[in-house]
Write a protein that holds these residues in place. Structure first.
Motif, PDB file in Angstrom:
ATOM      1  N   ASP A  96       0.859  -1.138  -0.075  1.00 40.97           N
ATOM      2  CA  ASP A  96       0.081   0.167  -0.058  1.00 40.97           C
ATOM      3  C   ASP A  96       0.887   1.331   0.081  1.00 40.97           C
ATOM      4  OD1 ASP A  96      -1.984   1.662   2.473  1.00 40.97           O
ATOM      5  OD2 ASP A  96      -2.086   1.801   0.412  1.00 40.97           O
ATOM      6  N   ARG A  97       0.984   1.838  -0.939  1.00 41.19           N
ATOM      7  CA  ARG A  97       1.877   2.987  -1.097  1.00 41.19           C
ATOM      8  C   ARG A  97       1.714   4.043  -0.273  1.00 41.19           C
ATOM      9  NH1 ARG A  97       2.587   8.064  -2.330  1.00 41.19           N
ATOM     10  NH2 ARG A  97       0.337   7.982  -2.323  1.00 41.19           N
ATOM     11  N   GLU A  98       0.404   4.128   0.008  1.00 44.53           N
ATOM     12  CA  GLU A  98       0.127   5.503   1.130  1.00 44.53           C
ATOM     13  C   GLU A  98       0.617   5.066   2.532  1.00 44.53           C
ATOM     14  OE1 GLU A  98      -2.178   4.247  -1.306  1.00 44.53           O
ATOM     15  OE2 GLU A  98      -1.892   6.123  -2.505  1.00 44.53           O
ATOM     16  N   GLY A  99      -0.077   3.698   2.848  1.00 46.63           N
ATOM     17  CA  GLY A  99       0.750   3.386   4.195  1.00 46.63           C
ATOM     18  C   GLY A  99       2.125   3.366   4.323  1.00 46.63           C
ATOM     19  N   LEU A 100       2.803   3.104   3.127  1.00 49.90           N
ATOM     20  CA  LEU A 100       4.264   3.043   3.261  1.00 49.90           C
ATOM     21  C   LEU A 100       5.071   4.312   3.009  1.00 49.90           C
ATOM     22  CD1 LEU A 100       4.977  -0.235   0.932  1.00 49.90           C
ATOM     23  CD2 LEU A 100       5.202   0.033   3.691  1.00 49.90           C
ATOM     24  N   CYS A 101       4.480   5.343   2.223  1.00 47.68           N
ATOM     25  CA  CYS A 101       5.276   6.369   1.896  1.00 47.68           C
ATOM     26  C   CYS A 101       4.415   7.734   2.317  1.00 47.68           C
ATOM     27  CB  CYS A 101       5.864   6.400   0.391  1.00 47.68           C
ATOM     28  SG  CYS A 101       6.719   5.003   0.291  1.00 47.68           S
ATOM     29  N   GLY A 102       3.287   7.606   2.475  1.00 48.74           N
ATOM     30  CA  GLY A 102       2.396   8.768   2.667  1.00 48.74           C
ATOM     31  C   GLY A 102       2.137   9.563   1.537  1.00 48.74           C
ATOM     32  N   ASP A 103       2.443  10.946   1.662  1.00 52.89           N
ATOM     33  CA  ASP A 103       2.116  11.810   0.275  1.00 52.89           C
ATOM     34  C   ASP A 103       3.431  12.226  -0.124  1.00 52.89           C
ATOM     35  OD1 ASP A 103       1.894  14.725   2.532  1.00 52.89           O
ATOM     36  OD2 ASP A 103       3.655  13.188   2.469  1.00 52.89           O
ATOM     37  N   LYS A 104       4.590  11.211   0.074  1.00 56.72           N
ATOM     38  CA  LYS A 104       5.667  11.441  -0.846  1.00 56.72           C
ATOM     39  C   LYS A 104       5.442  11.185  -2.350  1.00 56.72           C
ATOM     40  CE  LYS A 104       8.606  10.068   2.956  1.00 56.72           C
ATOM     41  NZ  LYS A 104       9.996   9.188   3.460  1.00 56.72           N
ATOM     42  N   ALA A 105       6.282  11.899  -3.232  1.00 54.82           N
ATOM     43  CA  ALA A 105       5.890  11.810  -4.546  1.00 54.82           C
ATOM     44  C   ALA A 105       6.627  10.480  -5.092  1.00 54.82           C
ATOM     45  CB  ALA A 105       6.673  13.037  -5.438  1.00 54.82           C
ATOM     46  N   SER A 106       7.774  10.427  -4.566  1.00 56.59           N
ATOM     47  CA  SER A 106       8.460   8.900  -4.845  1.00 56.59           C
ATOM     48  C   SER A 106       8.290   7.950  -3.734  1.00 56.59           C
ATOM     49  CB  SER A 106       9.722   9.211  -5.254  1.00 56.59           C
ATOM     50  OG  SER A 106      10.724   8.181  -5.768  1.00 56.59           O
ATOM     51  N   CYS A 107       7.884   6.859  -4.041  1.00 56.67           N
ATOM     52  CA  CYS A 107       7.982   5.481  -3.055  1.00 56.67           C
ATOM     53  C   CYS A 107       9.083   4.627  -3.307  1.00 56.67           C
ATOM     54  CB  CYS A 107       6.528   5.120  -2.962  1.00 56.67           C
ATOM     55  SG  CYS A 107       6.480   4.070  -1.552  1.00 56.67           S
ATOM     56  N   VAL A 108      10.116   4.187  -2.870  1.00 57.11           N
ATOM     57  CA  VAL A 108      11.069   3.135  -3.175  1.00 57.11           C
ATOM     58  C   VAL A 108      11.198   2.527  -2.072  1.00 57.11           C
ATOM     59  CG1 VAL A 108      13.365   2.803  -3.983  1.00 57.11           C
ATOM     60  CG2 VAL A 108      11.992   4.840  -4.791  1.00 57.11           C
ATOM     61  N   LEU A 109      10.978   1.344  -2.208  1.00 57.69           N
ATOM     62  CA  LEU A 109      11.241   0.073  -1.179  1.00 57.69           C
ATOM     63  C   LEU A 109      12.638  -0.469  -1.600  1.00 57.69           C
ATOM     64  CD1 LEU A 109       7.790  -1.836  -0.851  1.00 57.69           C
ATOM     65  CD2 LEU A 109       8.833   0.092   0.407  1.00 57.69           C
ATOM     66  N   LYS A 110      13.376  -0.429  -0.247  1.00 58.05           N
ATOM     67  CA  LYS A 110      14.716  -1.074  -0.666  1.00 58.05           C
ATOM     68  C   LYS A 110      15.005  -2.364  -0.166  1.00 58.05           C
ATOM     69  CE  LYS A 110      16.826   3.446  -0.669  1.00 58.05           C
ATOM     70  NZ  LYS A 110      17.325   3.530  -2.129  1.00 58.05           N
ATOM     71  N   HIS A 111      15.409  -3.391  -1.045  1.00 63.18           N
ATOM     72  CA  HIS A 111      15.960  -4.764  -0.544  1.00 63.18           C
ATOM     73  C   HIS A 111      17.350  -4.954  -1.127  1.00 63.18           C
ATOM     74  CE1 HIS A 111      11.551  -4.728   0.006  1.00 63.18           C
ATOM     75  NE2 HIS A 111      11.544  -6.180   0.490  1.00 63.18           N
ATOM     76  N   GLU A 112      17.674  -6.168  -0.735  1.00 58.94           N
ATOM     77  CA  GLU A 112      18.894  -6.467  -1.277  1.00 58.94           C
ATOM     78  C   GLU A 112      18.954  -8.067  -1.673  1.00 58.94           C
ATOM     79  OE1 GLU A 112      21.784  -3.749   1.798  1.00 58.94           O
ATOM     80  OE2 GLU A 112      21.516  -6.018   2.373  1.00 58.94           O
ATOM     81  N   VAL A 113      19.734  -8.340  -2.775  1.00 54.32           N
ATOM     82  CA  VAL A 113      19.905  -9.610  -3.360  1.00 54.32           C
ATOM     83  C   VAL A 113      20.978 -10.121  -2.809  1.00 54.32           C
ATOM     84  CG1 VAL A 113      19.686 -11.002  -5.396  1.00 54.32           C
ATOM     85  CG2 VAL A 113      18.206  -9.176  -5.192  1.00 54.32           C
TER      86      VAL A 113
END
Length: 435
Positions: A96-113
């Motif tokens: 859920d973009r709103e739950g994760l990033c609120g009103d930020k214009a860019s929403c990026v989740l960072k993971h590692e492989v």
């Protein structure tokens, strides 16, 4: 040298500054570039995001052979899984973009492989695209305005704007005021105002209802409405005025309830009930309502819940000052949350060689350890050491990884009384971040 493997392997870790550290068990490691995927929020679990093997330039079978896995960066919440057979990256949990990033214009989740044999670490950025799944919403269903019949044509009255949890084109784009005899609408940025286009006459009409609609720019468009109830009164010709447009304050996280953060102040040039000023929050999120309160008479903002730096580093609150007959004005309050060292490092054993042959050569890897700390800046750095006079050492590797390697010849008959897994248990028990 002790005859007890437990005494040989006692180690301790002490807290310092920086972000999360991983402990890896390879002598030579390499960190590779980013891979990125862009996809819309709210995809169903199991939906395919993209092909990770293709982006890494590998055959799908190589991912399984090299024990590929996805690690979340810092937050511990993993939103995607890897199908090692096909190399596809799939949705593992609701995003859920709103739950994760609120009103930020860019929403990026960072993971590692993480790949093993040899070890490689790839940063993976998940760009979450907004969908138009929220409608504009006014804070109240009804807005009461009391306006003097002596108000001049062109007089302006600020209306609380609508809020849409979506961003960009999917947020509020337009306001419409249903046609009426006295008012027109003026919108500039986030400021919404009723403009008196024709003087009021209380003897002809003492009350009126105006319908205001907010529309977003999505497809299909979503809308929200509010009724503005206007009561025509005599002479209240001054609105409250805040002492400043923007108030700024700071608050250490986990401050006790009733801690006062900041005070706002507004004055009204009118006398009597027309000059009595009360305070309230404008349109704020549920999180703000659970965390802060405002004294309606004095204007002090205090903590009522838990302000957690790891959840939110700042709050932006719109505050309203209203006089006794309904004229209001707004100011912005920005509260910065400062980090407190309230999280202990967490050690994760990622890999372990067990049992370990006594004739292994010096420099042989025993296992991989990962350490994370959710604090920031100086509160996040951890340094690790291992006791002296043991045939092992910790070797720093990529980011938050360390390798435990042998430094001398092992002799089972002379020293070994426990397995490497017993040593790892000791590492957990001996780690003291406050020492």
């Amino acid at each position: 040298m002790s005859t007890s493997f437990e005494r040989m392997m006692a180690s301790k870790c002490t807290r310092f500054q920086a972000h999360t550290f991983y402990f890896l068990f390879l002598l030579f490691h390499s960190s590779h570039g980013d891979v990125s995927f862009s996809f819309p929020e709210e995809m169903q679990r199991g939906s395919v995001i993209g092909n990770l093997a293709k982006d890494l330039g590998l055959e799908a079978s190589a991912l399984s052979g090299r024990k590929a896995r996805i690690d979340a960066d810092g937050s511990g919440k993993r939103f995607c899984d890897l199908n090692a057979r096909s190399g596809e990256l799939i949705v593992a949990d609701r995003i859920d973009r709103e739950g994760l990033c609120g009103d930020k214009a860019s929403c990026v989740l960072k993971h590692e492989v993480v790949l093993q044999n040899p070890l490689e670490l790839h940063r993976m950025n998940l760009h979450i695209q907004d969908i138009n799944d929220n409608a504009p919403l006014f804070q109240d269903d009804l807005i009461d305005l009391e306006i003097s019949e002596s108000a001049d044509k062109g007089a302006r009255f600020v209306i609380e704007e609508a809020h849409d949890a979506d961003v960009g084109q999917n947020s509020v784009q337009q306001y419409l005021l249903k046609k009426n005899d006295n008012f027109v609408l003026s919108v500039s940025g986030n400021t919404v105002e009723l403009v008196l286009d024709k003087e009021l006459d209380r003897e002809k009409e003492s009350e009126m209802n105006l319908l205001l609609t907010a529309l977003d720019g999505g497809s299909p468009r979503r809308s929200g409405t509010v009724v503005i109830h206007v009561t025509v009164l005599d002479t209240n010709d001054n609105s409250p005025v805040f002492s400043q447009a923007v108030y700024k304050g700071s608050l250490p996280e986990n401050s006790p309830p009733n801690t006062i953060v900041i005070k706002v102040s507004a004055t009204d040039a009118d006398e009597g009930v027309n000059g009595d000023v009360s305070y309230d929050f404008g349109h704020v999120t549920e999180d703000v309502k659970k965390t802060f309160s405002i004294d309606r008479k004095v204007g002090t903002i205090a903590v009522i819940g838990t302000a957690d730096y790891e959840s939110s580093t700042s709050y932006e609150i719109r505050v309203k000052a209203k006089d006794g007959l309904g004229l209001s004005t707004y100011a912005k309050v920005i509260i910065s949350i400062t980090d407190v060292n309230d999280n202990s490092p967490v050690i994760h054993v990622e890999s372990l060689s067990n049992p370990l042959a006594e004739n292994v050569s010096p420099g042989t890897e025993v296992g991989i350890i990962n350490v994370q700390d959710r604090d920031s800046e100086k509160n996040v750095k951890v340094s690790c050491s291992i006791q002296q006079n043991v045939p092992f050492k910790l070797v720093p590797s990529i980011k938050n990884y360390y390798s435990l390697v042998t430094t001398g010849q092992l002799d089972r008959e002379l020293t070994l009384r426990k397995s490497p897994s017993d040593f790892v248990d000791e590492l957990h028990e001996s780690f003291d971040p406050l020492e």
